[in-house]
Motif scaffolding. Sequence first.
Motif, PDB file in Angstrom:
ATOM      1  N   GLU A  62     -21.474-105.646  66.370  1.00  0.00           N
ATOM      2  CA  GLU A  62     -21.551-106.122  64.982  1.00  0.00           C
ATOM      3  C   GLU A  62     -21.915-107.608  64.946  1.00  0.00           C
ATOM      4  OE1 GLU A  62     -17.897-105.087  63.076  1.00  0.00           O
ATOM      5  OE2 GLU A  62     -18.494-102.988  62.828  1.00  0.00           O
ATOM      6  N   SER A  63     -22.957-107.946  65.716  1.00  0.00           N
ATOM      7  CA  SER A  63     -23.412-109.332  65.810  1.00  0.00           C
ATOM      8  C   SER A  63     -24.581-109.550  64.860  1.00  0.00           C
ATOM      9  CB  SER A  63     -23.841-109.660  67.242  1.00  0.00           C
ATOM     10  OG  SER A  63     -24.503-110.891  67.302  1.00  0.00           O
ATOM     11  N   LYS A  64     -24.383-110.391  63.862  1.00  0.00           N
ATOM     12  CA  LYS A  64     -25.448-110.687  62.909  1.00  0.00           C
ATOM     13  C   LYS A  64     -26.613-111.400  63.592  1.00  0.00           C
ATOM     14  CE  LYS A  64     -24.286-112.274  58.904  1.00  0.00           C
ATOM     15  NZ  LYS A  64     -23.658-113.111  57.848  1.00  0.00           N
ATOM     16  N   CYS A  65     -26.308-112.228  64.548  1.00  0.00           N
ATOM     17  CA  CYS A  65     -27.346-112.974  65.251  1.00  0.00           C
ATOM     18  C   CYS A  65     -28.282-112.027  66.004  1.00  0.00           C
ATOM     19  CB  CYS A  65     -26.711-113.973  66.217  1.00  0.00           C
ATOM     20  SG  CYS A  65     -27.911-114.930  67.171  1.00  0.00           S
ATOM     21  N   LEU A  66     -27.693-111.085  66.755  1.00  0.00           N
ATOM     22  CA  LEU A  66     -28.506-110.139  67.517  1.00  0.00           C
ATOM     23  C   LEU A  66     -29.296-109.215  66.599  1.00  0.00           C
ATOM     24  CD1 LEU A  66     -26.110-109.140  70.446  1.00  0.00           C
ATOM     25  CD2 LEU A  66     -28.133-110.593  70.547  1.00  0.00           C
ATOM     26  N   LEU A  67     -28.672-108.774  65.517  1.00  0.00           N
ATOM     27  CA  LEU A  67     -29.365-107.906  64.568  1.00  0.00           C
ATOM     28  C   LEU A  67     -30.562-108.619  63.937  1.00  0.00           C
ATOM     29  CD1 LEU A  67     -26.392-106.100  62.794  1.00  0.00           C
ATOM     30  CD2 LEU A  67     -28.108-105.050  64.278  1.00  0.00           C
ATOM     31  N   MET A  68     -30.379-109.867  63.550  1.00  0.00           N
ATOM     32  CA  MET A  68     -31.475-110.624  62.951  1.00  0.00           C
ATOM     33  C   MET A  68     -32.572-110.901  63.976  1.00  0.00           C
ATOM     34  SD  MET A  68     -32.953-111.832  60.407  1.00  0.00           S
ATOM     35  CE  MET A  68     -31.654-111.515  59.195  1.00  0.00           C
ATOM     36  N   SER A  72     -36.365-109.615  63.591  1.00  0.00           N
ATOM     37  CA  SER A  72     -37.466-110.583  63.628  1.00  0.00           C
ATOM     38  C   SER A  72     -38.510-110.204  64.661  1.00  0.00           C
ATOM     39  CB  SER A  72     -36.914-111.985  63.931  1.00  0.00           C
ATOM     40  OG  SER A  72     -35.989-112.382  62.947  1.00  0.00           O
ATOM     41  N   VAL A  73     -38.052-109.789  65.855  1.00  0.00           N
ATOM     42  CA  VAL A  73     -38.988-109.427  66.922  1.00  0.00           C
ATOM     43  C   VAL A  73     -39.802-108.194  66.529  1.00  0.00           C
ATOM     44  CG1 VAL A  73     -39.190-108.619  69.301  1.00  0.00           C
ATOM     45  CG2 VAL A  73     -37.598-110.455  68.742  1.00  0.00           C
ATOM     46  N   VAL A  74     -39.134-107.165  65.977  1.00  0.00           N
ATOM     47  CA  VAL A  74     -39.840-105.954  65.563  1.00  0.00           C
ATOM     48  C   VAL A  74     -40.823-106.271  64.439  1.00  0.00           C
ATOM     49  CG1 VAL A  74     -39.595-103.645  64.570  1.00  0.00           C
ATOM     50  CG2 VAL A  74     -37.963-104.438  66.278  1.00  0.00           C
ATOM     51  N   LEU A  75     -40.428-107.149  63.519  1.00  0.00           N
ATOM     52  CA  LEU A  75     -41.318-107.536  62.420  1.00  0.00           C
ATOM     53  C   LEU A  75     -42.561-108.245  62.948  1.00  0.00           C
ATOM     54  CD1 LEU A  75     -41.858-107.772  59.386  1.00  0.00           C
ATOM     55  CD2 LEU A  75     -40.569-109.926  59.391  1.00  0.00           C
ATOM     56  N   ILE A  76     -42.374-109.135  63.909  1.00  0.00           N
ATOM     57  CA  ILE A  76     -43.513-109.841  64.504  1.00  0.00           C
ATOM     58  C   ILE A  76     -44.467-108.860  65.176  1.00  0.00           C
ATOM     59  CG2 ILE A  76     -44.185-111.454  66.333  1.00  0.00           C
ATOM     60  CD1 ILE A  76     -41.598-113.007  65.688  1.00  0.00           C
TER      61      ILE A  76
END
Length: 218
Positions: A62-68, A72-76
């Motif tokens: 449940e890490s917001k940092c890892l989820l974001m 971001s990587v998938v979006l790129i």
Amino acid sequence: LGGGTLLGVGIWVTMDGQSFLDIFGALSSSVLQVVNVSYFLIVIGAILLVIGFLGCCGAQKESKCLLMMFFSVVLIIFIAEIAAAVVALVYTGLAETLLTAVVTPLLKEKYGVDRSLTHIWNVTMSEVHCCGLNNYTDFTDSYWYQTHETYPEPCCNDRQPCNGTLAAQSKVPGCFDQILEEIKTNAGVVGGVAAGIAALEIAAMAVSMYLYCKLDQK
């Protein structure tokens, strides 16, 4: 799982490229083998493994940092794929120019030196009936030509000796044109695979953002 699969296929192609081409046929040869696809698949597979690891850890811990970071990587990657598709479909000439700038110097320097690249290109040119990326002139002043003073046999429809005169008379098309024909012939398959990948990426981004928002509510 997708990253692991690509990594495995990349290692398979590196170790036994001939059996890969035998199983998947001319389409795999023409579309995938223009560059040294084995190393490309290994790199992409490793990157996807890392991305998947980020997503799984982010969800589990449940890490917001890892989820974001995952989002971001998938979006790129998604944006890059769309940009590449637009360039390939709308700016075919530009795509050819970019490929020529990368692949032609590679052929001149590595064909006949790198055994894996040489084998892949030989199989590609023989099965797809093409020569070089654009035509036989891609091998002019190459290591192969300087060493053997001939062009690769597929450039002359396997006739010998494959000198400049015979290669010009044979008029064997470049592999780029053949790739376009293969893609047009198999447009449904190519489009289906692309749509499936895009759907998975959109689903991954949606789920990661949903989890991120749920964590905010907590």
